[in-house]
Design a protein around this motif. Structure first.
Motif, PDB file in Angstrom:
ATOM      1  N   ALA A   1      -5.328   3.987  -6.827  1.00 55.09           N
ATOM      2  CA  ALA A   1      -6.489   4.235  -5.968  1.00 55.09           C
ATOM      3  C   ALA A   1      -6.049   4.854  -4.654  1.00 55.09           C
ATOM      4  N   ASP A   2      -7.008   5.484  -4.015  1.00 59.29           N
ATOM      5  CA  ASP A   2      -6.835   6.016  -2.665  1.00 59.29           C
ATOM      6  C   ASP A   2      -7.250   4.887  -1.718  1.00 59.29           C
ATOM      7  N   ILE A   3      -6.427   4.586  -0.715  1.00 62.45           N
ATOM      8  CA  ILE A   3      -6.766   3.494   0.214  1.00 62.45           C
ATOM      9  C   ILE A   3      -8.158   3.695   0.810  1.00 62.45           C
TER      10      ILE A   3
ATOM     11  N   LEU B   1      -0.385  -0.633  -4.764  1.00 62.32           N
ATOM     12  CA  LEU B   1      -1.488   0.338  -4.815  1.00 62.32           C
ATOM     13  C   LEU B   1      -0.960   1.722  -4.445  1.00 62.32           C
ATOM     14  N   ASP B   2      -1.356   2.711  -5.223  1.00 64.27           N
ATOM     15  CA  ASP B   2      -0.937   4.091  -4.924  1.00 64.27           C
ATOM     16  C   ASP B   2      -1.873   5.047  -5.666  1.00 64.27           C
ATOM     17  N   PRO B   3      -2.181   6.210  -5.050  1.00 62.39           N
ATOM     18  CA  PRO B   3      -3.057   7.164  -5.747  1.00 62.39           C
ATOM     19  C   PRO B   3      -2.315   8.048  -6.762  1.00 62.39           C
ATOM     20  N   THR B   4      -0.977   7.996  -6.761  1.00 59.92           N
ATOM     21  CA  THR B   4      -0.204   8.904  -7.634  1.00 59.92           C
ATOM     22  C   THR B   4       0.102   8.244  -8.973  1.00 59.92           C
ATOM     23  N   MET B   5      -0.564   8.714 -10.016  1.00 59.16           N
ATOM     24  CA  MET B   5      -0.451   8.063 -11.319  1.00 59.16           C
ATOM     25  C   MET B   5       0.957   8.173 -11.911  1.00 59.16           C
TER      26      MET B   5
ATOM     27  N   VAL C   1       0.869  -1.190   0.000  1.00 58.02           N
ATOM     28  CA  VAL C   1       0.000   0.000   0.000  1.00 58.02           C
ATOM     29  C   VAL C   1       0.902   1.235   0.000  1.00 58.02           C
ATOM     30  N   GLY C   2       0.668   2.119  -0.969  1.00 54.20           N
ATOM     31  CA  GLY C   2       1.519   3.308  -1.099  1.00 54.20           C
ATOM     32  C   GLY C   2       2.847   2.925  -1.722  1.00 54.20           C
ATOM     33  N   CYS C   3       2.778   2.187  -2.826  1.00 56.06           N
ATOM     34  CA  CYS C   3       4.009   1.629  -3.427  1.00 56.06           C
ATOM     35  C   CYS C   3       4.820   2.682  -4.164  1.00 56.06           C
TER      36      CYS C   3
HETATM   37  C1  LIG Z   1       6.946   8.609   1.055  1.00 55.71           C
HETATM   38  S1  LIG Z   1       6.134   7.817  -0.245  1.00 55.71           S
HETATM   39  C2  LIG Z   1       6.598   6.149   0.123  1.00 55.71           C
HETATM   40  C3  LIG Z   1       6.730   5.312  -1.100  1.00 55.71           C
HETATM   41  C4  LIG Z   1       7.206   3.889  -0.800  1.00 55.71           C
HETATM   42  N1  LIG Z   1       6.320   3.207   0.098  1.00 55.71           N
HETATM   43  C5  LIG Z   1       8.618   3.902  -0.250  1.00 55.71           C
HETATM   44  O1  LIG Z   1       8.804   3.495   0.888  1.00 55.71           O
HETATM   45  O2  LIG Z   1       9.515   4.314  -0.962  1.00 55.71           O
HETATM   46  C6  LIG Z   1       4.437   7.835   0.255  1.00 55.71           C
HETATM   47  C7  LIG Z   1       3.486   7.204  -0.751  1.00 55.71           C
HETATM   48  O3  LIG Z   1       2.181   7.108  -0.148  1.00 55.71           O
HETATM   49  C8  LIG Z   1       1.238   7.297  -1.152  1.00 55.71           C
HETATM   50  N2  LIG Z   1      -0.049   7.680  -0.552  1.00 55.71           N
HETATM   51  C9  LIG Z   1      -0.374   8.887  -0.027  1.00 55.71           C
HETATM   52  N3  LIG Z   1      -1.664   8.924   0.332  1.00 55.71           N
HETATM   53  C10 LIG Z   1      -2.181   7.696   0.051  1.00 55.71           C
HETATM   54  C11 LIG Z   1      -3.482   7.118   0.178  1.00 55.71           C
HETATM   55  N4  LIG Z   1      -4.497   7.839   0.643  1.00 55.71           N
HETATM   56  N5  LIG Z   1      -3.659   5.839  -0.218  1.00 55.71           N
HETATM   57  C12 LIG Z   1      -2.608   5.112  -0.684  1.00 55.71           C
HETATM   58  N6  LIG Z   1      -1.351   5.614  -0.837  1.00 55.71           N
HETATM   59  C13 LIG Z   1      -1.144   6.892  -0.485  1.00 55.71           C
HETATM   60  C14 LIG Z   1       1.838   8.416  -1.989  1.00 55.71           C
HETATM   61  O4  LIG Z   1       1.264   8.526  -3.263  1.00 55.71           O
HETATM   62  C15 LIG Z   1       3.310   8.012  -2.015  1.00 55.71           C
HETATM   63  O5  LIG Z   1       3.621   7.235  -3.138  1.00 55.71           O
END
Ligand SMILES: C[S@@+](CC[C@H](N)C(=O)[O-])C[C@H]1O[C@@H](n2cnc3c(N)ncnc32)[C@H](O)[C@@H]1O
Length: 299
Positions: free
Chosen positions: A124-126, A97-101, A75-77
């Protein structure tokens, strides 16, 4: 892996996509769309990502412990470096899964260029709760929930998709451990980048290229949404959702044994946990941004 999504999606550039509606999530995705995190080096390929992952004690142990033929969710990949690492050379089904395209486009491009086929990405947004319940044997979410509007709410949603006996790894900024970064953030605001490059251990010690430096500075010092947490807070989340504590980094007790993060450790006492979090201010955990990690197993 089929059937892990319970809501109707669009398929864009090979990515399962949902509209991002929430204003706070949109703000965060705008931040990462500008500069996806973590970025790839120009010459990154299967081997360099494999080497990078193998050097990361946590990721390396996690990948070994997963074994084979398992469903794994990150989650948040972000740009999917870790998801791709988990997928390389295994027959596990990985979902990132991540909301950032913009980040997912890089993740997917890397997977395509390197012929990594056992991986799927979901935009998607979690909080939109798009995943089917009881779908994954492992969930990894590191450095993510503290960038959402409601970290516990996000945990509550993602934990539904973990199977019984499945493992979850949660990494969050620590209330004590992040103190040094917060101080540096003030210094950054007043004096700018030059000073920060001298006093931030990550920027100073690693051989980062310019893109990586910019991504790190943005992530640490100018993020639009960030919260801080404690061991006991996450233990409470675990308790509510019937998750048994397995281990933590740093240790919850005084054992400081990180050789096998999936071996059940003592969760210590309130005092030992507070002390170990306090010590983060002075040790390498606090130097690198103050992340702490808890691993749990669903009963
Ligand atoms: C600091 S980055 C971490 C990326 C990765 N997990 C890493 O450790 O390198 C935070 C990530 O969380 C994602 N994120 C933020 N809000 C989110 C949400 N509501 N649902 C899922 N992912 C989310 C962001 O898009 C971003 O890619």
């Amino acid at each position: 892996m089929n059937n892990f999504l319970k809501k109707k999606f669009e398929f864009k550039n090979g990515i399962f996509s949902f509209d991002i509606i929430d204003e706070k999530t949109k703000k965060v995705t705008e931040f990462y769309n500008e500069k996806p995190f973590p970025n790839y080096k120009d010459n990154d390929n299967k081997q360099t990502i494999l080497n990078k992952g193998d050097k990361n004690i946590l990721a390396n142990q996690f990948k070994k412990f997963i074994g084979y033929k398992k469903n794994v969710l990150e989650v948040g990949c972000g740009t999917g470096q870790l998801s791709n690492y988990f997928a390389i050379g295994t027959n596990n089904n990985i979902v990132g899964l991540d909301p950032t395209m913009a980040s997912l486009n890089l993740a997917k491009e890397f997977a395509n260029n390197n012929k990594i086929t056992n991986i799927q990405f979901v935009n998607a947004d979690i909080f939109d709760d798009v995943l089917n319940d009881d779908s994954f044997h492992f969930i990894w979410t590191n450095g993510v929930l503290h960038h959402t509007k409601d970290p516990y709410g996000a945990f509550e949603i993602l934990i539904k998709s973990l199977k019984k006996n499945g493992y979850v790894l949660v990494g969050l900024y620590n209330k004590f451990g992040r103190i040094r970064t917060i101080l540096r953030r003030y210094i950054f605001k007043i004096f700018g980048r030059k000073i920060i490059e001298k006093i931030d251990p990550t920027l100073r010690n690693l051989k980062l290229d310019e893109n990586e430096k910019v991504a790190w500075i943005r992530d640490q010092y100018i993020h639009p949404l960030e919260s801080l947490h404690t061991f006991d807070e996450v233990l409470k989340w675990f308790k509510i959702h019937n998750i048994e504590f397995v281990s933590s980094i740093p240790s919850s007790d005084f054992d400081y044994d990180y050789e096998d993060i999936f071996e059940k450790k003592s969760q210590g006492t309130f005092f030992s946990r507070i002390l170990n979090q306090f010590l983060m201010i002075f040790n390498s955990f606090g130097a690198d941004g103050g992340l702490f990690v808890l691993i749990g197993r669903k009963k």
